[in-house]
Design an enzyme around this catalytic site. Structure first.
Site, short mmCIF file in Angstrom:
data_model
loop_
_atom_site.label_atom_id
_atom_site.label_comp_id
_atom_site.label_asym_id
_atom_site.label_seq_id
_atom_site.Cartn_x
_atom_site.Cartn_y
_atom_site.Cartn_z
N CYS A 129 0.81 -1.22 0.00
CA CYS A 129 0.00 0.00 0.00
C CYS A 129 0.85 1.27 0.00
O CYS A 129 0.53 2.24 -0.69
CB CYS A 129 -0.95 0.00 1.18
N HIS B 94 -1.92 1.23 7.21
CA HIS B 94 -2.28 1.43 5.81
C HIS B 94 -1.88 2.83 5.39
O HIS B 94 -1.70 3.71 6.23
CB HIS B 94 -3.80 1.24 5.66
N ASP C 268 -8.00 5.47 -2.69
CA ASP C 268 -7.15 4.40 -2.17
C ASP C 268 -6.73 3.48 -3.29
O ASP C 268 -7.52 2.66 -3.76
CB ASP C 268 -7.90 3.63 -1.08
#
Lengths: 346, 679
Positions: free
Chosen positions: B406, B450, B466
Site C-alpha cells: 500500500c 495502511h 485508495d
C-alpha cells in the site's frame, strides 16, 4: 524532664499492669507499634502512592492500597498473636549469684496460636517461642542475678513481631513470685563449733530430728556463744541450751560460730559449709538467729538450708502497691519442718 | 543468619518480578542477576563463599561500569528501572542479616511498582501481584522459621488477610481522589515502539505488516461500521524527499508532562466511539473520517487531524463523535504549494504519464479516477514481498515490476497527482480492524497499518483515493489476511502469533477471549482515572467533587479501622473465655480492690466478702448477699433447683440481680470512702 516523663510512663504502666503471677494478655495490656522496618514500609507506601499519582497509574494505586490494607491487617494479626495468651509464673528458680537462674513461665495460647514470641528481661532474651493452641508450653528465661536474697524481675517483656516483622506487639509480665539467690559460697575457716569428731557424728546420726534442748547452768569451759543470751537478758541466769548430744557437735552449722565477722560473709561461709556437707553426704543442721533447721541430710534438706541463708534478714517482697486492708497473699512460710527457734525453745 | 526457606521465597519473588522486565532488560543484566542470585543460594547451602569486601566492590564497579557503558547517559524511566534491577542483583551478595532481607524486600516491592509502569495487562498484573505475595510469604517464614508448615500457613494467612481487606481496598480504589500529577515526569522510553512513524519509505509499512501487536481498540456506541469504511486517519505525509515521504512540519514542541490518560466521558452515545490507544510515544490520535473530539484530551489541529497535547507514553483512552456533516467539505486548501511539492528531478516516466493523464482528463476528479482504473485494469499486484526498487522507485513500480504494498502505491499515486498539478498528500493510519469477542468492539493491529491518498478536488475538498482498493479490493473489504491468502505471507515471520493461525477456531476463540478480558480490565480498572472517577461520582446522588472524595476516603479508612478494632475487641472478649458470669466476678474483684481489700487467689467468695465487710462495714449486707448469690450460682447446677441452671432465663435473671447488686455496692463503697475522706 525526660526522667520525669519516664517515671510517669513507668507509673502508668505499673498501674495498668499490676503485679500478678497469672496474666491474661488482652487489648487492655498489649501495646503495639510499628518496628523500624514498619516505618520504612510506611514511607515506601507513601512513595508508591506518589508514583501512582504522578504516573496516573491505577494499578500502582491498587498495589499501594493492597499493601496498606495488609499492613493494617498485620496490625491485628500481630495483636491477636498475643491477645488471649495466658502467662503463669511457675517458679522463680534458685541458684548462686552469677549463675543463670531459670525463671519459668507457663504459656497457654488463647483463641489463636501465639507464634514467634520472644521473652526478655534486661539482658536475657529468648526468641522464637511458639505456643500453639491447646499445647501449653513452658518457657524458661535464664536470668543472672548478682545479689543474695529474693530475686524478682521487675518486668518480663513478652513480644512478637509475627507475621511480617513490620509491627511489634508487646506486654509485660510483672511477677509476684520471686526467685531465690543463695549467698556466694566462700570457704569458711573451720571454727570450734564444727570441729570434726567421728564418734559424735555417728551418735548424732541416730537422732532423727526429734531433738529437744536441755537447759543447764553455765559452767566453766562452755563456749560463750552457746549461752542463751536472750534468757540472760530476761532472767539474769546464765544458761546453756544443751541440744541433745550436740556438745560442740560438728553437724550443726552455726551462724554464731563466726564471731566478729560481717553478716554477709558469715552467710557465705555457711553456704560453703552447707555445700561441703552436701557433697560429702553428711547430716547437718543449721542454726540461724531466729531460725533453726534440724539436722538431716539429702539434697532437699541442703536446698532448704541454702534458701534459709539466702533470705536471712530479708523481707519477702510485696506483691505490689500496698492496699489498705491486707495483702494479696497469706504470710509466707517455708512449709512444715521449719519453725522459728523461739517457738522451739518455749 | 537468614533461614534458607525465607531466602528461597525471596528469590522466587525476585524471579517473578523480573519476568515483566524481560523485554526491556539487556541480556547481560538478566544473566548477571541470575548468576548473582545462584551464587547467593550456593553460599546459603555452604557450597560457595560469599565474596569478601574487596571482591564485592570490584564486582560492583565492573557491573556498574558495564551499565553506564550500555545506557550511554540516556536517562529514562527504563534505564532507571534497569539500574534498579542491577541494584537488586548486587544486593544478593550482601544479604547476610535480617536487615538486608528487609532492604531487599522493599526494593523488590518497588520493582513491582515500576513494572506496573510498563505493563498493565491483566496477566502482568497477576504475575506482579503474585510476586509481591511470594515476597510476603518469605517474610513470614523469616519471622517464624521454626513452625511446622510455615509456608502453607503463610499462604493461608496472607490469603485470609487479602480476602478480609478486599472490600476496603475496593472502596479505596473507587473513592481515592485521582489527583492531577503532583509533578510530572514523562515516561520517556528509549525503546523503539512498533507502530507507524512520521516518515514513510517504501517497505516500512510492509515491515509493520509482520507485527500482530495491538494498535488500539474501539468500542462503538452504535453498530461497528463496515470494513471498507474503517479508515483510521493518523497523519499526513506531504513532502517527498528522495524516496521518503515526510511531514513538512513536525508535531511541534513536545510539551513536557504527561497526557491525560483517561478521557471517558459519561455513557457512550450511539454516534460516539471510544478508542483505547496503546502507548505510541507520539501525539497522534487515530480517528475515522468525519469525527469530532468529545473527550478533552484530544483536539483537532489546523489540518483536521486529532492530537493529544502530550505524547501517549501509556495507554490512552479518548472519545470521538461521528458527525458526517462535519467532513472536509469547504475546508480551506491551505498552503497549496506544499501539496504540490516534488523533488526537482527523478522518475521521468511517471512525470510523463502524469502529463498525458492531465491532457486526457477534464478535471482533477476524473484524473484521479483514471489513475485508479489504470491500477485496476493493468496487472498490478499487491504483495508483502515487493522487489527492491532502489533508483526511480516510482517509475519501477508503475512500469516495470508492478508489484508493491500500500505504501508504494499511495506514494506513486500522490506523485502522479502532484505531477499533474493536483494538490495531494499521503495519509497514514490504519484500515480495518477485526471484531473482538462477541463483536462487542474492534481490535486494530499493527498489520492493519495502511497508507492512502487524499487529493484536493475543488468544490469537494480533500477526497480520499485508495489505490490499494483498486488493486486488491479484498484488503479493504476484509483485511490483510484475506489479501495475502494466495501469497501466504501473512505474518510469515511471526510464528507465535495467535493471529497467524486465524483459521484454527480454538486458538482464535481463546485469543479473543483473553483480549476481551484485557480490554475490560484496561477500560475499567487500569483506565479508572480522573475522568472515569468523576463520571462515576456524578452518577451518585450528591455529585461528589474531589474534596468530597477525600472525605469519603478518610471515612473509609477510619471506618475500616474502627470496624476492625471493634471486631478484635469482641473476639478478644470471647477468646479470653470470659462469659457474662466471669465478667460479673471481675467487676466484683475490682470493686473490692477499689475499696482497698485485695483479692486473694483461691479464696472463697464468702471469705472475700467477710474481709470487705470488715474493711467497709457500710457495705456489709450487700457484700454478703452477693457472696451468697455467687455461691448459689456455683452450686445451683448440681442441686437441680428449677430455673437456676447455668443457662436459661433463670440464669439471666440471676445475673441481672448480681449486676444490680454490684451497682449498689459500688455506690456504697464510693460513698463510704468519700465520707471517711472527709473525716
Amino acid at each position: 524532664m525526660r526522667s520525669r516523663i519516664r517515671k510517669r510512663w513507668q507509673r502508668w504502666i505499673n498501674h495498668r499492669i499490676p503485679r500478678r503471677d497469672h496474666q491474661i494478655l488482652s487489648q487492655r495490656n498489649v501495646f503495639i507499634l510499628p518496628t523500624g522496618a514498619g516505618v520504612i514500609f510506611g514511607l515506601l507506601l507513601l512513595i508508591m502512592l506518589i508514583t501512582g499519582i504522578n504516573y496516573q497509574n491505577s494499578l500502582i494505586y491498587l498495589l499501594t492500597f493492597i499493601l496498606g490494607a495488609v499492613f493494617v491487617a498485620a496490625m491485628h494479626q500481630t495483636h491477636r498473636n498475643l491477645a488471649g495468651l495466658e502467662l503463669t509464673v511457675l517458679s522463680g528458680g534458685e541458684g548462686f549469684p552469677g549463675d543463670p537462674i531459670p525463671f519459668r513461665i507457663r504459656a497457654k495460647a488463647g483463641g489463636n496460636d501465639a507464634l514467634a514470641l520472644s521473652l526478655s528481661c534486661e539482658d536475657t532474651r529468648i526468641d522464637q517461642q511458639h505456643v500453639l493452641k491447646g499445647e501449653p508450653a513452658d518457657l524458661s528465661l535464664a536470668l543472672v542475678p548478682f545479689e543474695r536474697g529474693y530475686f524478682r524481675p521487675d518486668r518480663i517483656r513478652v513480644e512478637t513481631r509475627f507475621p511480617f516483622g513490620l509491627l511489634k506487639a508487646w506486654s509485660w509480665l510483672r511477677p509476684v513470685s520471686a526467685g531465690i539467690v543463695f549467698p556466694d559460697p566462700i570457704p569458711a575457716p573451720e571454727s570450734a563449733s564444727t570441729v570434726q569428731d567421728g564418734e559424735q557424728t555417728s551418735q548424732a546420726r541416730s537422732i532423727d530430728g526429734n531433738d529437744h534442748a536441755d537447759i543447764r547452768p553455765w559452767r566453766e569451759g562452755d563456749l560463750s556463744q552457746r549461752v542463751l543470751w536472750k534468757r540472760f537478758a530476761r532472767t539474769g541466769e546464765m544458761v546453756i541450751a544443751d541440744w541433745e548430744g550436740e556438745q560442740g557437735s560438728p553437724q550443726w552449722l552455726d551462724y554464731e560460730a563466726f564471731r566478729g565477722v560481717d553478716q554477709e560473709l558469715r552467710l557465705s561461709y555457711l553456704a560453703y559449709q552447707v555445700l561441703d556437707r552436701m557433697k560429702t553426704n553428711r547430716p547437718f543442721g543449721l542454726n540461724l538467729p531466729g531460725q533453726r533447721i534440724d539436722p538431716d541430710e539429702g539434697r532437699a534438706h541442703g536446698t532448704r538450708c541454702l534458701k534459709a541463708l539466702a533470705v536471712f534478714g530479708l523481707e519477702k517482697p510485696r506483691e505490689g502497691e500496698p492496699l489498705a486492708f491486707g495483702t494479696r497473699t497469706q504470710d509466707a512460710s517455708f512449709g512444715p519442718g521449719i519453725r522459728s527457734a523461739r517457738e522451739a525453745r518455749s | 543468619m537468614i533461614p534458607g526457606t525465607a531466602l528461597a521465597w525471596l528469590m522466587g519473588g525476585f524471579a517473578l518480578l523480573l519476568i515483566p522486565q524481560w523485554d526491556r532488560l539487556p541480556v547481560w543484566l538478566m544473566v548477571s542477576c541470575i548468576v548473582l542470585a545462584i551464587w547467593r543460594w550456593l553460599a546459603q547451602l555452604g557450597r560457595l563463599r560469599l565474596p569478601g569486601k574487596w571482591s564485592r566492590s570490584g564486582l560492583m564497579a565492573v557491573l556498574v561500569a558495564v551499565y553506564i557503558a550500555t545506557v550511554q547517559g540516556r536517562f529514562t524511566v527504563e534505564t532507571a528501572s534497569s539500574f534498579f534491577v542491577l541494584a537488586v542483583g548486587l544486593k544478593w551478595l550482601e544479604t547476610r542479616t535480617v536487615r538486608d532481607f528487609y532492604v531487599l524486600l522493599f526494593i523488590l516491592v518497588y520493582l513491582a511498582t515500576v513494572n506496573f509502569l510498563f505493563h498493565q495487562e491483566i496477566h502482568w498484573t497477576v504475575i506482579n501481584l503474585t510476586g509481591v505475595l511470594v515476597l510476603f510469604v518469605g517474610l513470614q517464614v523469616l519471622n517464624a522459621p521454626g513452625i511446622p508448615g510455615a509456608v502453607r500457613s503463610g499462604w493461608k494467612r496472607l490469603g485470609l488477610m487479602f480476602v478480609k481487606t478486599l472490600p476496603v481496598v475496593v472502596l479505596l480504589f473507587v473513592f481515592f481522589p485521582r489527583m492531577a500529577p503532583l509533578w510530572s515526569v514523562p515516561l520517556v522510553s528509549g525503546e523503539a515502539r512498533t507502530g507507524i512513524s512520521d516518515s514513510m519509505t517504501p517497505g516500512d509499512i510492509s515491515n509493520l505488516a509482520q507485527s500482530d501487536e495491538r494498535a488500539f481498540r474501539v468500542t462503538f456506541g452504535d453498530e461497528i461500521p463496515a470494513y471498507r469504511d474503517r479508515y483510521w486517519r493518523g497523519l499526513f505525509l506531504d513532502t517527498l524527499d528522495g524516496e521518503t515521504w515526510r511531514q513538512s512540519r513536525g508535531d511541534g514542541f513536545r510539551r513536557p508532562g504527561r497526557v491525560s490518560v483517561d478521557g471517558g466521558v459519561g455513557e457512550l452515545q450511539p454516534n460516539e466511539y471510544d478508542v483505547l490507544l496503546e502507548p505510541t510515544d507520539q501525539t497522534w490520535a487515530f480517528a475515522l473520517e468525519g469525527s469530532v473530539a468529545v473527550s478533552d484530551n484530544v483536539e483537532k489541529n489546523e489540518n483536521g487531524l486529532f492530537r493529544f497535547d502530550r505524547p501517549a507514553d501509556s495507554a490512552v483512552r479518548y472519545r470521538m463523535g461521528l458527525a458526517p456533516q462535519a467532513a472536509e467539505t469547504g475546508a480551506a486548501l491551505g498552503n497549496a504549494r506544499q501539496y504540490l511539492q516534488l523533488p526537482a528531478n527523478g522518475n521521468p516516466r511517471a512525470r510523463e504519464l502524469a502529463r498525458s493523464l492531465r491532457e486526457q482528463a477534464s478535471g482533477p476528479q476524473e484524473l484521479a479516477l483514471n489513475i485508479l482504473s489504470r491500477f485496476r485494469e493493468q496487472q498490478y499486484f499487491y504483495t508483502l514481498r515487493p522487489p527492491q526498487m532502489p533508483e526511480n522507485g516510482i517509475d519501477a513500480l508503475l512500469f516495470d515490476s508492478k508489484r508493491g504494498f500500500c505504501a508504494h502505491y499511495a506514494g506513486a499515486m500522490t506523485f502522479l497527482l502532484r505531477a499533474a498539478d493536483i494538490p495531494a498528500r499521503v495519509v497514514v493510519g490504519y484500515q480495518g480492524g477485526e471484531p473482538g469477542a462477541d463483536n462487542a468492539y474492534l481490535i486494530v493491529r499493527q498489520y492493519d497499518a495502511h497508507a492512502w491518498v487524499e487529493a484536493w478536488i475543488p468544490g469537494q475538498g480533500w477526497t480520499r483515493f485508495d489505490p490499494t482498493a483498486a488493486i486488491a479490493p479484498e484488503r479493504i473489504e476484509s483485511g490483510l489476511r484475506q489479501a495475502m491468502q494466495e501469497e501466504g505471507s501473512f505474518l510469515e515471520n511471526n510464528w507465535t502469533s495467535p493471529q497467524r493461525y486465524g483459521d484454527m477456531a480454538m486458538i482464535q476463540w481463546a485469543s479473543l477471549q483473553l483480549d476481551k478480558i484485557n480490554y475490560q480490565w484496561q477500560r475499567w480498572v487500569v483506565g479508572y482515572q480522573g475522568q472515569s472517577q468523576m463520571d462515576l461520582m456524578s452518577r451518585l446522588p450528591g455529585g461528589f467533587s474531589l474534596r468530597e472524595l477525600g472525605y469519603v476516603t478518610a471515612a473509609v479508612i477510619g471506618g475500616a479501622l474502627l470496624f476492625a478494632g471493634l471486631f478484635t475487641a469482641l473476639r478478644g472478649r470471647s477468646f479470653s473465655g470470659r462469659d457474662a458470669f466471669s465478667r460479673v466476678l471481675g467487676r466484683w474483684h475490682s470493686i473490692c480492690e477499689a475499696a482497698g481489700v485485695p483479692v486473694r487467689d483461691g479464696e472463697t467468695p464468702s471469705r472475700q466478702a467477710q474481709r470487705l465487710a470488715q474493711a467497709q462495714p457500710a457495705v456489709a449486707s450487700s457484700a454478703m448477699t452477693f457472696a451468697r448469690l455467687v455461691n448459689r450460682h456455683y452450686y445451683a447446677g448440681s442441686s437441680g433447683a428449677p430455673g437456676a441452671g447455668k443457662s436459661g432465663p433463670g440464669a439471666r435473671e440471676e445475673l441481672g440481680r448480681m449486676k444490680r447488686l454490684l451497682g449498689t455496692l459500688n455506690k456504697q463503697v464510693k460513698r463510704s470512702k468519700s465520707s471517711t475522706g472527709r473525716e
